[in-house]
Scaffold this active site. Structure first.
Site, PDB file in Angstrom:
ATOM      1  N   TYR A  46       0.842  -1.199   0.000  1.00  0.00           N
ATOM      2  CA  TYR A  46       0.000   0.000   0.000  1.00  0.00           C
ATOM      3  C   TYR A  46       0.887   1.263   0.000  1.00  0.00           C
ATOM      4  O   TYR A  46       0.503   2.306  -0.502  1.00  0.00           O
ATOM      5  CB  TYR A  46      -0.946  -0.037   1.198  1.00  0.00           C
ATOM      6  CG  TYR A  46      -2.174   0.833   1.043  1.00  0.00           C
ATOM      7  CD1 TYR A  46      -3.048   0.683  -0.030  1.00  0.00           C
ATOM      8  CD2 TYR A  46      -2.478   1.802   1.994  1.00  0.00           C
ATOM      9  CE1 TYR A  46      -4.174   1.483  -0.162  1.00  0.00           C
ATOM     10  CE2 TYR A  46      -3.601   2.596   1.882  1.00  0.00           C
ATOM     11  CZ  TYR A  46      -4.447   2.435   0.804  1.00  0.00           C
ATOM     12  OH  TYR A  46      -5.556   3.226   0.678  1.00  0.00           O
TER      13      TYR A  46
ATOM     14  N   LYS B 290      -2.994   8.333   3.211  1.00  0.00           N
ATOM     15  CA  LYS B 290      -4.225   8.185   4.007  1.00  0.00           C
ATOM     16  C   LYS B 290      -4.022   8.702   5.437  1.00  0.00           C
ATOM     17  O   LYS B 290      -4.958   9.236   6.040  1.00  0.00           O
ATOM     18  CB  LYS B 290      -4.690   6.723   4.026  1.00  0.00           C
ATOM     19  CG  LYS B 290      -5.181   6.203   2.676  1.00  0.00           C
ATOM     20  CD  LYS B 290      -6.351   6.997   2.115  1.00  0.00           C
ATOM     21  CE  LYS B 290      -7.017   6.281   0.952  1.00  0.00           C
ATOM     22  NZ  LYS B 290      -7.961   7.171   0.230  1.00  0.00           N
TER      23      LYS B 290
HETATM   24  P1  NAD Z   1     -12.484   3.920  -7.857  1.00  0.00           P
HETATM   25  O1  NAD Z   1     -11.347   3.682  -8.810  1.00  0.00           O
HETATM   26  O2  NAD Z   1     -13.818   3.469  -8.280  1.00  0.00           O
HETATM   27  O3  NAD Z   1     -12.552   5.443  -7.426  1.00  0.00           O
HETATM   28  C1  NAD Z   1     -11.436   6.286  -7.409  1.00  0.00           C
HETATM   29  C2  NAD Z   1     -11.884   7.557  -8.065  1.00  0.00           C
HETATM   30  O4  NAD Z   1     -10.852   8.554  -8.014  1.00  0.00           O
HETATM   31  C3  NAD Z   1     -12.233   7.341  -9.544  1.00  0.00           C
HETATM   32  O5  NAD Z   1     -13.546   7.781  -9.783  1.00  0.00           O
HETATM   33  C4  NAD Z   1     -11.240   8.225 -10.247  1.00  0.00           C
HETATM   34  O6  NAD Z   1     -11.731   8.767 -11.459  1.00  0.00           O
HETATM   35  C5  NAD Z   1     -11.015   9.295  -9.195  1.00  0.00           C
HETATM   36  N1  NAD Z   1      -9.850  10.133  -9.487  1.00  0.00           N
HETATM   37  C6  NAD Z   1      -8.553   9.747  -9.616  1.00  0.00           C
HETATM   38  N2  NAD Z   1      -7.803  10.802  -9.978  1.00  0.00           N
HETATM   39  C7  NAD Z   1      -8.650  11.879 -10.061  1.00  0.00           C
HETATM   40  C8  NAD Z   1      -8.483  13.237 -10.398  1.00  0.00           C
HETATM   41  N3  NAD Z   1      -7.289  13.755 -10.729  1.00  0.00           N
HETATM   42  N4  NAD Z   1      -9.564  14.064 -10.391  1.00  0.00           N
HETATM   43  C9  NAD Z   1     -10.793  13.578 -10.063  1.00  0.00           C
HETATM   44  N5  NAD Z   1     -11.010  12.281  -9.720  1.00  0.00           N
HETATM   45  C10 NAD Z   1      -9.950  11.451  -9.740  1.00  0.00           C
HETATM   46  O7  NAD Z   1     -12.025   3.177  -6.506  1.00  0.00           O
HETATM   47  P2  NAD Z   1     -12.644   3.232  -5.027  1.00  0.00           P
HETATM   48  O8  NAD Z   1     -12.049   2.064  -4.358  1.00  0.00           O
HETATM   49  O9  NAD Z   1     -14.098   3.407  -5.083  1.00  0.00           O
HETATM   50  O10 NAD Z   1     -11.950   4.520  -4.401  1.00  0.00           O
HETATM   51  C11 NAD Z   1     -12.676   5.550  -3.744  1.00  0.00           C
HETATM   52  C12 NAD Z   1     -11.977   5.934  -2.441  1.00  0.00           C
HETATM   53  O11 NAD Z   1     -12.111   4.849  -1.528  1.00  0.00           O
HETATM   54  C13 NAD Z   1     -10.476   6.186  -2.576  1.00  0.00           C
HETATM   55  O12 NAD Z   1     -10.117   7.253  -1.727  1.00  0.00           O
HETATM   56  C14 NAD Z   1      -9.883   4.900  -2.055  1.00  0.00           C
HETATM   57  O13 NAD Z   1      -8.566   5.066  -1.561  1.00  0.00           O
HETATM   58  C15 NAD Z   1     -10.857   4.611  -0.941  1.00  0.00           C
HETATM   59  N6  NAD Z   1     -10.823   3.255  -0.393  1.00  0.00           N
HETATM   60  C16 NAD Z   1     -10.914   2.176  -1.218  1.00  0.00           C
HETATM   61  C17 NAD Z   1     -10.880   0.913  -0.683  1.00  0.00           C
HETATM   62  C18 NAD Z   1     -10.960  -0.300  -1.577  1.00  0.00           C
HETATM   63  O14 NAD Z   1     -10.556  -1.389  -1.152  1.00  0.00           O
HETATM   64  N7  NAD Z   1     -11.468  -0.184  -2.795  1.00  0.00           N
HETATM   65  C19 NAD Z   1     -10.754   0.722   0.704  1.00  0.00           C
HETATM   66  C20 NAD Z   1     -10.676   1.834   1.533  1.00  0.00           C
HETATM   67  C21 NAD Z   1     -10.701   3.104   0.965  1.00  0.00           C
END
Ligand code: NAD
Length: 260
Positions: A155, A162
């Protein structure tokens, strides 16, 4: 009556129907919120528009959060359209794939800056741009992961990002408290999304997670959406500056039981 009746929410971070932001958007729509969605750039528009239509949302705007101009522009467009924005959801993160494998010490300077800019600073920048339009009783929400507190192999820089994001939540909660607006984060367990696919070894970790976690099940975008609806509703009116785990209880474990 829905939990979010009478509230307007802007949700950033829908890329497709697996996105956590999409789980949140669906829960918010179900709870009666009026919604606006923002996506990263043109390439995603054809995915996001049909999803927005499914929940009766017709305010769908691009915003690359690397750009202060685009952030200001969308805040103005949203305020013109809705008059106020009660809820802001930031579900955005990015790091180069090569920063998410191997040792953390290999993180490049430019990769570090990029991860911090898109995954951390953007929350503060959005908060500032929307600040004049968020009334008392409003709420800001971001998404984080346990890799901020403990080492989650591969990570890497995203764990450091984070940790900074969670600190931002506390500082923003202090600032926004003056206007009776709350700021929180949800720390979600692993979910199979586009962003997660970039983390080396994610698939195997995802599988083991359900075996190890106290609730013995993986987290879904619906689980996160429901918790987000609560946190952004008046039911959570005295909760601010917090990180709420939606992780099947994984974070309470000291030593996971050995798997046969
Ligand atoms: P996802 O890929 O569906 O979403 C990530 C989003 O970030 C996408 O919509 C992408 O277009 C956007 N993004 C990236 N660069 C960008 C930019 N320059 N401008 C605007 N938007 C931008 O994946 P996700 O897992 O739904 O991620 C959403 C959040 O949840 C993130 O912060 C991620 O770290 C967090 N998260 C995810 C998990 C997991 O296991 N999937 C766990 C905990 C936290």
């Amino acid at each position: 009556m829905g939990l979010l009746e009478g509230k307007t929410a802007m949700i950033f971070g829908v890329a497709n129907d697996r996105s956590i932001a999409w789980g949140i958007a669906q829960a918010f729509a179900r709870e009666g919120a009026q919604l606006g969605l923002s996506y990263a750039g043109e390439a995603l528009e054809k995915r996001v528009r049909p999803l927005a239509a499914q929940i009766g949302c017709d305010f769908v705007e691009p915003c690359d959060v690397a750009s202060d101009e685009q952030i200001l522009h969308i805040a103005q467009r949203a305020s013109q359209r809705f008059g106020k924005v009660d809820i802001l959801v930031h579900a955005i993160a990015f790091a180069n794939r090569d920063e998410l494998s191997g040792p953390y010490y290999n993180t490049s300077r430019s990769g570090f800056h990029l991860a911090m800019d898109i995954s951390v600073y953007s929350f503060t920048a959005l908060a500032r741009a929307f600040q004049p339009f968020i009334p008392a009783g409003g709420a800001l929400l971001t998404l984080t992961y346990y890799g901020s507190e403990k080492v989650a192999p591969h990570y890497n820089v995203m764990g450091v990002a984070k940790a900074a994001l969670e600190a931002s939540v506390r500082y923003l909660a202090y600032d926004f408290g003056l206007q009776q607006v709350r700021v929180n984060a949800i720390s979600a367990g692993p979910i199979r999304t586009l962003a997660a696919a970039g983390v080396s070894g994610f698939k195997e970790m995802y599988k083991r997670y359900a075996e190890i976690a106290p609730l013995h099940s993986n987290v879904t975008i619906e689980d996160v959406g429901n918790a987000a609806a609560f946190l952004c509703s008046d039911w959570a009116s005295k909760i601010t500056g917090e990180v709420l785990f939606v992780d099947s209880g994984y974070n309470i474990l000291g030593i996971p039981e050995a798997i046969e």
